[in-house]
Every structure is written in C-alpha cells, then in structure tokens.
Motif scaffolding. Structure first.
Motif, mmCIF file in Angstrom:
data_model
loop_
_atom_site.group_PDB
_atom_site.id
_atom_site.type_symbol
_atom_site.label_atom_id
_atom_site.label_comp_id
_atom_site.label_asym_id
_atom_site.label_seq_id
_atom_site.Cartn_x
_atom_site.Cartn_y
_atom_site.Cartn_z
ATOM 1 N N THR A 76 0.849 -1.188 0.000
ATOM 2 C CA THR A 76 0.000 0.000 0.000
ATOM 3 C C THR A 76 0.887 1.241 0.000
ATOM 4 O O THR A 76 0.569 2.230 0.637
ATOM 5 N N ARG A 82 -2.959 -0.302 -6.119
ATOM 6 C CA ARG A 82 -2.688 -1.390 -5.196
ATOM 7 C C ARG A 82 -1.802 -2.376 -5.929
ATOM 8 O O ARG A 82 -2.137 -2.800 -7.029
ATOM 9 N N GLN A 127 5.798 -3.134 7.146
ATOM 10 C CA GLN A 127 6.158 -2.569 5.850
ATOM 11 C C GLN A 127 6.928 -1.282 6.080
ATOM 12 O O GLN A 127 6.491 -0.440 6.864
ATOM 13 N N LEU A 128 8.053 -1.155 5.401
ATOM 14 C CA LEU A 128 8.806 0.098 5.456
ATOM 15 C C LEU A 128 8.808 0.685 4.051
ATOM 16 O O LEU A 128 9.300 0.054 3.109
ATOM 17 N N TYR A 129 8.214 1.844 3.930
ATOM 18 C CA TYR A 129 8.070 2.481 2.629
ATOM 19 C C TYR A 129 8.848 3.794 2.600
ATOM 20 O O TYR A 129 8.663 4.641 3.476
ATOM 21 N N MET B 74 -0.213 11.934 4.699
ATOM 22 C CA MET B 74 -1.234 10.964 4.332
ATOM 23 C C MET B 74 -0.699 9.572 4.658
ATOM 24 O O MET B 74 0.456 9.266 4.368
ATOM 25 N N THR B 76 -1.016 5.474 4.139
ATOM 26 C CA THR B 76 -1.555 4.454 3.237
ATOM 27 C C THR B 76 -1.408 3.093 3.899
ATOM 28 O O THR B 76 -1.118 2.104 3.240
ATOM 29 N N ILE B 77 -1.617 3.061 5.196
ATOM 30 C CA ILE B 77 -1.412 1.799 5.922
ATOM 31 C C ILE B 77 -2.450 0.762 5.534
ATOM 32 O O ILE B 77 -2.176 -0.432 5.555
ATOM 33 N N ASP B 78 -3.636 1.217 5.171
ATOM 34 C CA ASP B 78 -4.696 0.285 4.795
ATOM 35 C C ASP B 78 -5.193 0.642 3.406
ATOM 36 O O ASP B 78 -5.392 1.811 3.089
ATOM 37 N N ASP B 79 -5.413 -0.387 2.603
ATOM 38 C CA ASP B 79 -5.812 -0.119 1.231
ATOM 39 C C ASP B 79 -7.292 0.196 1.097
ATOM 40 O O ASP B 79 -7.740 0.561 0.018
ATOM 41 N N ARG B 82 -8.196 5.899 3.187
ATOM 42 C CA ARG B 82 -7.066 6.819 3.151
ATOM 43 C C ARG B 82 -7.205 7.723 4.360
ATOM 44 O O ARG B 82 -8.249 8.341 4.555
ATOM 45 N N GLN B 127 7.715 5.797 5.834
ATOM 46 C CA GLN B 127 6.589 5.329 6.649
ATOM 47 C C GLN B 127 6.896 3.906 7.096
ATOM 48 O O GLN B 127 7.286 3.071 6.277
ATOM 49 N N LEU B 128 6.718 3.665 8.382
ATOM 50 C CA LEU B 128 6.850 2.302 8.900
ATOM 51 C C LEU B 128 5.486 1.885 9.429
ATOM 52 O O LEU B 128 4.939 2.518 10.333
ATOM 53 N N TYR B 129 4.938 0.852 8.808
ATOM 54 C CA TYR B 129 3.589 0.400 9.162
ATOM 55 C C TYR B 129 3.652 -1.018 9.727
ATOM 56 O O TYR B 129 4.237 -1.910 9.109
#
Lengths: 140, 140
Positions: A76, A82, A127-129, B74, B76-79, B82, B127-129
């Motif tokens: 994501t 997606r 997840q690391l983005y 913003m 985007t942790i969940d598809d 938002r 971002q780290l989710y």
DNA sequence: ATGGGTGCAAAGGATTTGCAACATT
DNA sequence: AATGTTGCAAATCCTTTGCACCCAT
C-alpha cells in the motif's frame, strides 16, 4: 531468474490449502518469477494471452486469495494503485514519486528488533516504505 | 491537548503559502488538536456543524492541498481507506486488523540512518507500518 | 452430483472534476 | 475587477459482487 514448474506451483498452492487451477498456477508463477510489483491489471495483461482463459475478475480474486494464504503480499505504498509482491520475505520498498517504480531494499535489522519489543500488540506484518526520486528521474 | 488559536492557524497556513480561509483553519485546527488518524469523511462529520459552510469536497481538496504543502501527512497503511495525520514528525504506525485503530510509535533510530545510507535515491518521506491485533481486540 | 472456480455484467464506493456562485484582495 | 475558493452534481476509476456456467473430484 528462477523458473518454476507447474508441478512446483501446484504443490505450493495445495500446501497453502487451495486448489491448483490453471489460472492460479499462471498467476503464482508470474508473481514468483517476476521481481516486479504489479497491479492486478498488469498481471492480467501479462497473462491473458498465455492462459487459456483468464479474466480480470479472476486475477483480482486470486491475488486477494493469495494474500489471505500468505503466498504474496500486498503493498500500500501508493494510495492511487494497489500492487502485489511475490516475495514475501521481510524487506523494505522505495518508490519513485515520478516514475512510480518500486525498488526492493533489505529491511534495516533494527526493525525486526523493534517488532519484538512492541508491547500489547500482536504484530504479524511490517512494511517500510520510502518515497522520493530515483536516480534516473533525477538526471532528467 | 494543545489548543490553537485561529490566528496561529491562519499564520501557519499563510506561512505555507496558502490563504487562511475559515474552512482551512477549521480543518487544520482539527488535525492539529486531535491525535487521531481521520479519513476525509471523519473530518467532515466532525466539523460540518462547527463551520459555517463546509462540504465533503472541500475537505478532500483541502487535505490534499495540506499534504502538498507539508502541513499534514497521508497514511496508506490500509488499502481500504485513506487517512491523514496532523503530526508530520517522523514516527511509526501500528494498525489493528480487527478494529482498524491506528497507534503512533516512535520510529526506530536505525531507520533514520538507513535513509541516509540509501544511494541513488532522494528520499523525502518514510513510513513504517505494522499490522496485527491490538490488546483490546486480543482479549475478546 | 456436488462443491468449488471462473468470468461476464452490473453494482459499489471513494475520490476527483466541471462549473457556477461566492469571497477576498 | 481579478483571482482564488467553495460546493453541488456528475463523472471516474478501481474493485467487488451476483449469478450462471463449468470443471474437477
């Protein structure tokens, strides 16, 4: 790039508890053999002429099924599309804001430690983005 | 929770290079004062009766504008939804798969180092989710 | 023959866009 | 007056769902 036989792919599907149909074998094979991060649409376009019968609906449903069974992971990183990753090993992702290319990176070791230290939360995915501009786009 | 005056919020908007309208002040105030991770819809429902005139369209457009100007980020942790974060400091997020609650966490220090060591890529966001099950949902 | 799988068409839902009215400088 | 902002309605796009047909066991 490693090649998988249909026998291997079918076995992997059945080990995961789902039937190994022609469509699923093709989709899993594509995800395993191509180190890209395709959307359902991209998978569909890549396979539509190679599989006897295939619909975009089936690709959507199958990728969702694969995620539920841990065969692929869903990214994501971008809110406008997606995409999926056939590599389910823990790793980080970079995405270029310009060309949207997604690049794999090793996960910093400390992230695994971080996960173990989280209290009062049963973590099952990380997840690391990282977003920015890739070398090729910077040159232009 | 820190309270912001309209004067402060308006100044922040103008520092960012955009006009401080009533709607923008209300939305920025909400994002600054509430340590939640709301969707546009949630922001709209929270403010619709407090702001003279406000539409969901404006909330969408305004949050997008804020992201472009670095006033909010913003997630985007969940598809499937938002959401936005009024705290633009670097930090990690946990999301409960069951109740969808999003929890802030400090970012592991090594992630900052990792960012600096990336070559051939101009990173501007990380971002780290982490996903899993929160304590409250686990009890049930 | 039975349960799962596929694919078409249609529905769904979140977000964006066109445009006219409005506000601000 | 000129430019930016808002909000309604409509459009858009991605994804899911309903359902009939098909296949494999």
């Amino acid at each position: 790039m490693k090649q998988y036989t249909n026998i291997e792919l079918k076995a992997e599907l059945e080990n995961a508890g789902i039937r190994g149909t022609a469509q699923r074998i093709a989709i899993l094979g594509f995800m395993r053999e191509n180190p890209v991060h395709p959307t359902a649409e991209v998978v569909f376009e890549a396979l539509r002429d190679k599989v006897g019968s295939l619909s975009l609906t089936t690709v959507y449903n199958t990728l969702k099924l694969f995620v539920e069974h841990g065969l692929v992971s869903m990214l994501t990183i971008d809110d406008t599309f997606r995409c999926f990753d056939g590599n389910v090993e823990m790793h980080a992702h970079l995405m270029c804001r310009n060309c949207k290319k997604i690049i794999d990176m090793p996960m910093p070791r400390e992230v695994a430690t971080f996960l173990e230290e989280i209290e009062d939360f049963d973590a099952d995915e990380v997840q690391l983005y990282v977003k920015g501009i890739c070398k090729e786009c910077k040159i232009k």
